[in-house]
Scaffold this motif. Structure first.
Motif, PDB file in Angstrom:
ATOM      1  N   ILE A  72      74.137 116.699  38.476  1.00  0.00           N
ATOM      2  CA  ILE A  72      74.417 118.094  38.821  1.00  0.00           C
ATOM      3  C   ILE A  72      73.193 118.733  39.466  1.00  0.00           C
ATOM      4  CG2 ILE A  72      75.013 120.367  37.897  1.00  0.00           C
ATOM      5  CD1 ILE A  72      76.501 118.884  35.631  1.00  0.00           C
ATOM      6  N   GLY A  73      72.019 118.461  38.921  1.00  0.00           N
ATOM      7  CA  GLY A  73      70.797 119.030  39.463  1.00  0.00           C
ATOM      8  C   GLY A  73      70.532 118.591  40.895  1.00  0.00           C
ATOM      9  N   ALA A  74      70.913 117.359  41.200  1.00  0.00           N
ATOM     10  CA  ALA A  74      70.693 116.834  42.554  1.00  0.00           C
ATOM     11  C   ALA A  74      71.758 117.313  43.528  1.00  0.00           C
ATOM     12  CB  ALA A  74      70.664 115.307  42.518  1.00  0.00           C
ATOM     13  N   PHE A 117      69.543 124.010  32.004  1.00  0.00           N
ATOM     14  CA  PHE A 117      70.941 123.957  31.580  1.00  0.00           C
ATOM     15  C   PHE A 117      71.042 124.433  30.140  1.00  0.00           C
ATOM     16  CE2 PHE A 117      70.584 120.655  34.836  1.00  0.00           C
ATOM     17  CZ  PHE A 117      71.704 120.888  35.615  1.00  0.00           C
ATOM     18  N   ALA A 118      72.162 125.023  29.805  1.00  0.00           N
ATOM     19  CA  ALA A 118      72.494 125.307  28.413  1.00  0.00           C
ATOM     20  C   ALA A 118      73.839 124.661  28.115  1.00  0.00           C
ATOM     21  CB  ALA A 118      72.547 126.798  28.147  1.00  0.00           C
ATOM     22  N   LEU A 162      69.214 123.875  25.000  1.00  0.00           N
ATOM     23  CA  LEU A 162      68.654 124.439  26.221  1.00  0.00           C
ATOM     24  C   LEU A 162      67.754 123.375  26.836  1.00  0.00           C
ATOM     25  CD1 LEU A 162      68.475 126.992  27.972  1.00  0.00           C
ATOM     26  CD2 LEU A 162      66.457 127.642  26.643  1.00  0.00           C
ATOM     27  N   VAL A 163      68.100 122.912  28.038  1.00  0.00           N
ATOM     28  CA  VAL A 163      67.517 121.695  28.614  1.00  0.00           C
ATOM     29  C   VAL A 163      66.703 122.010  29.859  1.00  0.00           C
ATOM     30  CG1 VAL A 163      68.021 119.425  29.597  1.00  0.00           C
ATOM     31  CG2 VAL A 163      69.467 120.350  27.757  1.00  0.00           C
ATOM     32  N   ARG A 164      65.505 121.446  29.902  1.00  0.00           N
ATOM     33  CA  ARG A 164      64.690 121.467  31.110  1.00  0.00           C
ATOM     34  C   ARG A 164      64.400 120.014  31.483  1.00  0.00           C
ATOM     35  NH1 ARG A 164      60.377 124.324  29.455  1.00  0.00           N
ATOM     36  NH2 ARG A 164      60.861 126.293  30.497  1.00  0.00           N
ATOM     37  N   LEU A 165      64.839 119.600  32.681  1.00  0.00           N
ATOM     38  CA  LEU A 165      64.661 118.228  33.116  1.00  0.00           C
ATOM     39  C   LEU A 165      63.310 118.049  33.790  1.00  0.00           C
ATOM     40  CD1 LEU A 165      68.179 117.435  34.617  1.00  0.00           C
ATOM     41  CD2 LEU A 165      67.274 116.724  32.393  1.00  0.00           C
TER      42      LEU A 165
END
Length: 349
Positions: A72-74, A117-118, A162-165
């Protein structure tokens, strides 16, 4: 530093949002369309921020959840498809243990367009709505039942990550209502994560932090607190079963005494907790990680023994006399045991 700085919390925005219905009676989640643009963002941001005080985790390299979030981030055109994949995985892992609710995926941004993302499991509440109407000259209440509602109650937010890649991994703050000190087995299986540190590592980190505060503020502390500081810290930490937002100030009071809110000692402690990312962490204290203060011994040819803790070495002074003897001077705040006093009271000679 905390997972989110004050500036990041203040600037947190919801860029995209979607949810799907999950529950124990469903084989597959009920898939729904994205809210475009996002709606009720202040309501949901409030719920996300209220759950910030969670525990730090990292994705395992083989995590399918991390892989989906990376897709999704890409390519944000994959947002809805990715959310459906995550909801199906969540439903599969939780089907036997969950209650009716929804699985949210939020795409967030904050200062400098940093993306996060959450992932949220929100329980739906049963509520009753009433209206007042006039009938036959009297005022009556009309009740109506609503089952599919979202509440501002913190406990309605069942689970959140709560996510930070990062370039190779991903870090997150997780709050799981069913396991405040960690993460439930099935939520952990869905995320495929590991704790940022073991309880022993967290315990050791807290012990070092307390000793740094004690050393930095020796002149600001009561002499009785200062005396035996390392031993006092270890003893109080060892008797603390769980360290977390609810107990961190209790431990402070037990170690340093009850000090005013504006005390420099208290301010240093809170600042160091935030820097060490322990201010929001909850963990079981591991007593085996807390060292026992080493005992030192001096023994003379006459058979006299002096036992003391390493931190009390400064209270023992040795001086060589011209006669060749050694004079030992002990400075103490108070003598608590003296057998001669007991003999005097009993009439011994």
């Amino acid at each position: 530093m905390p997972f989110l700085s004050d500036a990041e919390r203040d600037d947190l925005r919801i860029d995209r949002m979607v949810f799907h219905v999950v529950g124990p009676d469903l084989t597959d989640p009920v898939l729904l369309a994205e809210f475009d643009p996002p709606i009720f963002t202040e309501f949901f941001l409030g719920r996300i921020k209220s759950a910030m005080g969670g525990n730090a985790y990292k994705f395992r390299p083989e995590s399918p959840t991390m892989a989906t979030l990376r897709e999704i981030g890409a390519d944000q055109t994959q947002f809805v498809r990715g959310s459906e994949t995550l909801a199906a995985s969540f439903q599969h892992e939780h089907r036997q243990n969950s209650i009716d609710g929804v699985f949210f995926l939020f795409l967030l941004s904050t200062v400098e367009d940093r993306r996060m993302f959450a992932l949220v499991k929100y329980d739906t509440d049963q509520v009753l709505k009433y209206e007042i109407a006039d009938a036959e000259g009297r005022r009556r209440a009309i009740l109506e039942e609503f089952r599919q509602t979202f509440s501002t109650k913190r406990e309605s937010l069942q689970k959140i990550a709560l996510v930070r890649l990062g370039a190779e991994d991903g870090e997150m703050m997780v709050r799981d209502r069913s396991r405040p000190e960690g993460i439930s087995e099935y939520f952990g299986k869905f995320l495929r994560v590991k704790r940022a540190a073991t309880p022993a590592e967290f315990t050791k980190k807290t012990e070092r932090l307390l000793k740094e505060v004690m050393k930095q503020h020796r002149d600001d502390l009561d002499p009785e607190i200062r005396k035996g500081g390392a031993r006092r810290i270890n003893e109080q930490l060892r008797t603390t079963r769980e360290f977390g937002p609810e107990t961190q100030l209790q431990l402070f009071d037990a170690v340093f005494g009850v000090l005013p809110d504006n005390s420099p000692v208290r301010r240093t402690y809170l600042r160091k907790l935030a820097t060490a990312k322990l201010d929001e962490e909850t963990f079981q204290v591991d007593p085996t990680a807390i060292p026992r203060t080493p005992r030192r011994r001096i023994e003379t040819v006459e058979g006299i023994q002096i036992l003391f803790d390493e931190e009390d070495r400064g209270r023992i002074e040795k001086r060589e006399l011209p006669t060749g003897d050694t004079e030992i001077l002990i400075t103490t705040a108070q003598v608590t045991v003296d057998d001669d006093d007991a003999l005097d009271r009993s009439g011994g000679t």
